[in-house]
Design an enzyme around this catalytic site. Structure first.
Site: not given
Ligand SMILES: NC(=O)c1ccc[n+]([C@@H]2O[C@H](COP(=O)([O-])OP(=O)(O)OC[C@H]3O[C@@H](n4cnc5c(N)ncnc54)[C@H](OP(=O)(O)O)[C@@H]3O)[C@@H](O)[C@H]2O)c1
Length: 273
Positions: A52, A110
């Protein structure tokens, strides 16, 4: 905040993701403040990765947890191309430096890459013996990968899981539940895209005076052994996410979600981002 047991440690069922953090210096202060607000709200599990922001997110996390390291369950991930005997030791050292800590609580592969799983396991175990990591696990592994891994010390598997991506409910999730291996749901909010605009989720949210995002988090947490790691920088989002752990969906709500997002009836390839 409700907790569950991950290899002998109680961790909150909702944590904080950090993908897209550490990419823009102008956002640094907001991101650090968001993670600190999250910790205060009980979102004490922080998920990051060397990938990241090419280390940038780990730097943000390191700054956020300064002075409060012991309150946090810290998860980071090693790139597959670093998951060799020598490569992992060096990658872990770099992550520890950026995170400004002496230990990563859970270190994940990962995704599977060019090195045999057995070699990565050996490298994880060496780091564990040295106290540089508390536990290790994997990410983006399907059931066949876990059966091949055949390792009781694998503490968790982190995969894509939300109502639009339910394939894991067919075989992977039940298997992990039987093994007592928590499943960490990534992209739990579908990255706040069309998922959160789905009308049924809006109707359910209205019945509970909640939001669609909270309904999705409560839906993920309706079952044992699941941890959700939404990423949020907006202060209001953090408060809503923390409160979602207390939201109880009814049988009617669950049926409405099943009607909108069908549960899997057969095995399907693991969804990934
Ligand atoms: N292992 C892997 O391969 C892998 C892949 C992808 C992700 N991940 C991990 O999983 C985490 C989560 O996934 P992600 O970041 O891709 O997507 P996500 O958590 O599904 O979505 C993040 C988005 O949702 C918004 N958000 C957060 N809370 C909210 C709420 N209560 N209401 C409305 N919108 C909201 C955030 O906005 P704001 O930021 O503006 O608040 C951001 O734009 C990642 O950050 C990472 O740590 C792991």
């Amino acid at each position: 905040m409700r907790t569950l047991e991950l290899a002998g440690i109680q961790v909150p069922v909702i944590g904080q993701g950090t993908w897209r953090m550490g990419e823009r210096p102008s956002e640094r202060r907001r991101e650090v403040a968001a993670l600190q607000q999250g910790i205060e709200l009980g979102l004490r599990l922080i998920d990051t990765a060397e990938m990241y922001g090419e280390g940038g997110a780990e730097v943000v996390v390191g700054q956020a947890i300064g002075g409060r390291r012991e309150q946090v369950f810290l998860v980071s991930k090693v790139y597959p191309h670093n998951a060799s005997r020598q490569g992992m030791a060096a990658a872990c050292e770099r992550s520890l430096q950026r995170l400004q800590t002496e230990r990563i609580d859970l270190y994940l592969l990962h995704w599977r890459g060019q090195y045999p799983l057995a070699e990565s396991v050996e490298a994880f175990e060496r780091l564990r013996e040295q106290g540089k990591i508390g536990r290790w696990g994997v990410s983006n592994c399907d059931l066949d990968d876990l059966l091949e891994l055949h390792e009781p010390s694998c503490a968790a598997n982190q995969v894509l899981y939300n109502p639009e991506a339910r394939g894991i409910e067919f075989d992977l999730l039940p298997w992990q539940q039987r093994q007592g291996m928590p499943l960490m749901a990534y992209c739990p909010l579908g990255q706040a895209g069309r998922l959160l605009r789905q009308p049924s989720l809006g109707q359910i949210a209205e019945r509970h005076a909640a939001t669609a995002a909270q309904v999705v988090l409560a839906w993920l947490l309706r079952q044992p052994g699941v941890i959700a790691i939404p990423k949020a920088v907006e202060p209001a989002h953090l408060r809503l996410n923390a409160a979602a752990a207390a939201l109880q969906l009814t049988t009617e709500d669950l049926a409405q979600i099943d009607a909108a997002f069908a549960a899997p009836t057969r095995r399907s390839p693991l969804a990934m981002i």
